[in-house]
Write a protein that holds these residues in place. Structure first.
Motif, PDB file in Angstrom:
ATOM      1  N   ALA A  62      -4.762  21.547  31.335  1.00 42.72           N
ATOM      2  CA  ALA A  62      -4.986  22.988  31.445  1.00 42.72           C
ATOM      3  C   ALA A  62      -4.143  23.749  30.424  1.00 42.72           C
ATOM      4  O   ALA A  62      -4.627  24.690  29.774  1.00 42.72           O
ATOM      5  N   CYS A  63      -2.906  23.351  30.270  1.00 42.34           N
ATOM      6  CA  CYS A  63      -2.004  24.006  29.322  1.00 42.34           C
ATOM      7  C   CYS A  63      -2.552  23.874  27.899  1.00 42.34           C
ATOM      8  O   CYS A  63      -2.562  24.852  27.129  1.00 42.34           O
ATOM      9  N   ILE A  64      -3.041  22.698  27.566  1.00 44.07           N
ATOM     10  CA  ILE A  64      -3.567  22.475  26.217  1.00 44.07           C
ATOM     11  C   ILE A  64      -4.858  23.265  26.006  1.00 44.07           C
ATOM     12  O   ILE A  64      -5.103  23.799  24.923  1.00 44.07           O
ATOM     13  N   LEU A  65      -5.692  23.385  27.045  1.00 43.38           N
ATOM     14  CA  LEU A  65      -6.923  24.181  26.919  1.00 43.38           C
ATOM     15  C   LEU A  65      -6.617  25.669  26.736  1.00 43.38           C
ATOM     16  O   LEU A  65      -7.278  26.355  25.939  1.00 43.38           O
ATOM     17  N   VAL A  66      -5.617  26.167  27.443  1.00 50.75           N
ATOM     18  CA  VAL A  66      -5.237  27.571  27.260  1.00 50.75           C
ATOM     19  C   VAL A  66      -4.653  27.769  25.851  1.00 50.75           C
ATOM     20  O   VAL A  66      -4.895  28.798  25.207  1.00 50.75           O
ATOM     21  N   THR A  67      -3.937  26.764  25.364  1.00 50.47           N
ATOM     22  CA  THR A  67      -3.430  26.819  23.990  1.00 50.47           C
ATOM     23  C   THR A  67      -4.592  26.896  23.005  1.00 50.47           C
ATOM     24  O   THR A  67      -4.546  27.663  22.033  1.00 50.47           O
ATOM     25  N   ALA A  68      -5.638  26.120  23.257  1.00 53.80           N
ATOM     26  CA  ALA A  68      -6.828  26.167  22.393  1.00 53.80           C
ATOM     27  C   ALA A  68      -7.421  27.576  22.378  1.00 53.80           C
ATOM     28  O   ALA A  68      -7.772  28.103  21.312  1.00 53.80           O
ATOM     29  N   ALA A  69      -7.509  28.184  23.546  1.00 55.46           N
ATOM     30  CA  ALA A  69      -8.036  29.552  23.625  1.00 55.46           C
ATOM     31  C   ALA A  69      -7.149  30.521  22.853  1.00 55.46           C
ATOM     32  O   ALA A  69      -7.649  31.440  22.173  1.00 55.46           O
ATOM     33  N   ALA A  70      -5.848  30.330  22.920  1.00 54.97           N
ATOM     34  CA  ALA A  70      -4.925  31.210  22.192  1.00 54.97           C
ATOM     35  C   ALA A  70      -5.089  31.044  20.680  1.00 54.97           C
ATOM     36  O   ALA A  70      -4.997  32.026  19.933  1.00 54.97           O
ATOM     37  N   TYR A  71      -5.343  29.808  20.224  1.00 55.25           N
ATOM     38  CA  TYR A  71      -5.594  29.614  18.794  1.00 55.25           C
ATOM     39  C   TYR A  71      -6.895  30.293  18.368  1.00 55.25           C
ATOM     40  O   TYR A  71      -6.995  30.819  17.256  1.00 55.25           O
ATOM     41  N   LEU A  72      -7.883  30.294  19.255  1.00 56.53           N
ATOM     42  CA  LEU A  72      -9.119  31.027  18.946  1.00 56.53           C
ATOM     43  C   LEU A  72      -8.850  32.530  18.863  1.00 56.53           C
ATOM     44  O   LEU A  72      -9.453  33.229  18.047  1.00 56.53           O
ATOM     45  N   LEU A  73      -7.938  33.030  19.706  1.00 57.44           N
ATOM     46  CA  LEU A  73      -7.541  34.438  19.605  1.00 57.44           C
ATOM     47  C   LEU A  73      -6.902  34.726  18.247  1.00 57.44           C
ATOM     48  O   LEU A  73      -7.170  35.775  17.644  1.00 57.44           O
ATOM     49  N   LEU A  74      -6.069  33.794  17.776  1.00 59.15           N
ATOM     50  CA  LEU A  74      -5.471  33.971  16.450  1.00 59.15           C
ATOM     51  C   LEU A  74      -6.560  34.029  15.384  1.00 59.15           C
ATOM     52  O   LEU A  74      -6.497  34.851  14.466  1.00 59.15           O
ATOM     53  N   ALA A  75      -7.528  33.147  15.502  1.00 60.56           N
ATOM     54  CA  ALA A  75      -8.604  33.086  14.508  1.00 60.56           C
ATOM     55  C   ALA A  75      -9.390  34.386  14.456  1.00 60.56           C
ATOM     56  O   ALA A  75      -9.852  34.797  13.391  1.00 60.56           O
ATOM     57  N   ALA A  76      -9.543  35.025  15.606  1.00 54.82           N
ATOM     58  CA  ALA A  76     -10.364  36.240  15.682  1.00 54.82           C
ATOM     59  C   ALA A  76      -9.546  37.529  15.664  1.00 54.82           C
ATOM     60  O   ALA A  76     -10.130  38.612  15.665  1.00 54.82           O
ATOM     61  N   ALA A  77      -8.231  37.418  15.658  1.00 49.08           N
ATOM     62  CA  ALA A  77      -7.381  38.615  15.775  1.00 49.08           C
ATOM     63  C   ALA A  77      -7.652  39.599  14.647  1.00 49.08           C
ATOM     64  O   ALA A  77      -7.492  39.280  13.478  1.00 49.08           O
ATOM     65  N   GLY A  78      -8.061  40.779  15.037  1.00 47.66           N
ATOM     66  CA  GLY A  78      -8.280  41.851  14.074  1.00 47.66           C
ATOM     67  C   GLY A  78      -7.227  42.924  14.167  1.00 47.66           C
ATOM     68  O   GLY A  78      -7.261  43.904  13.432  1.00 47.66           O
ATOM     69  N   SER A  79      -6.286  42.727  15.085  1.00 47.60           N
ATOM     70  CA  SER A  79      -5.199  43.693  15.236  1.00 47.60           C
ATOM     71  C   SER A  79      -3.884  42.939  15.409  1.00 47.60           C
ATOM     72  O   SER A  79      -3.855  41.823  15.922  1.00 47.60           O
TER      73      SER A  79
END
Length: 167
Positions: A62-79
């Motif tokens: 679960a921790c690694i999956l949430v980390t994956a989601a956070a990396y996707l947030l970095l990829a899409a971060a516009g702010s």
């Protein structure tokens, strides 16, 4: 995880500059400060509370999956605030896994072989101090968004491995 942390540390000032359109040393300092605080919270709060014997497989996956989601947030971060939030979340989660990984090494290695096992883990960590900056340079030269997305995919694969292979 150390290589991923190296990638994140090196690319953060560059990513924040790209988001803000100019150098952003104040935002970079805030990101690193929040990341440091989140790392301490990850070790002392998250790791101690959620990574317990009998629950390691699910908690680690679960921790690694949430980390994956956070990396996707970095990829899409516009702010900048979204980027800093994702940076802090990744710092929290990476730090939470380190004691657990060390515990897994200790519990799954014969006492006579633990020195060798921890030596191999330390060697992998040392190699990551080379791999991380090289990967960061590749991301900056090509696409940070694609690079962070690739890390997210690797995290999903790692979560699957942890879920199906840990006992």
């Amino acid at each position: 995880t150390v290589a991923l942390v190296q990638v994140l540390r090196i690319t953060t000032p560059i990513a924040l500059r790209a988001i803000e359109g100019q150098d952003a040393p104040g935002l970079t300092g805030i990101a690193f400060t929040l990341g440091g605080l989140a790392s301490a919270a990850g070790v002392f709060l998250i790791s101690a509370r959620y990574f317990r014997l009998g629950h390691l497989r699910g908690a680690l996956a679960a921790c690694i999956l949430v980390t994956a989601a956070a990396y996707l947030l970095l990829a899409a971060a516009g702010s900048a605030p979204l980027y800093v939030l994702a940076f802090a979340l990744i710092s929290l989660l990476h730090a939470a896994t380190i004691p657990t990984i060390n515990m897994l090494i200790a519990f799954n290695t014969l006492p006579a072989r633990r020195g060798t096992a921890f030596g191999l883990a330390s060697s992998a960590q040392a190699f990551s101090f080379v791999l991380g900056p090289m990967t960061a340079a590749l991301f900056v030269a090509t696409s940070m968004s694609a690079g962070f997305s690739a890390i997210a995919l690797l995290c999903v694969a790692l979560a699957a491995l942890a879920h199906w292979n840990l006992r």
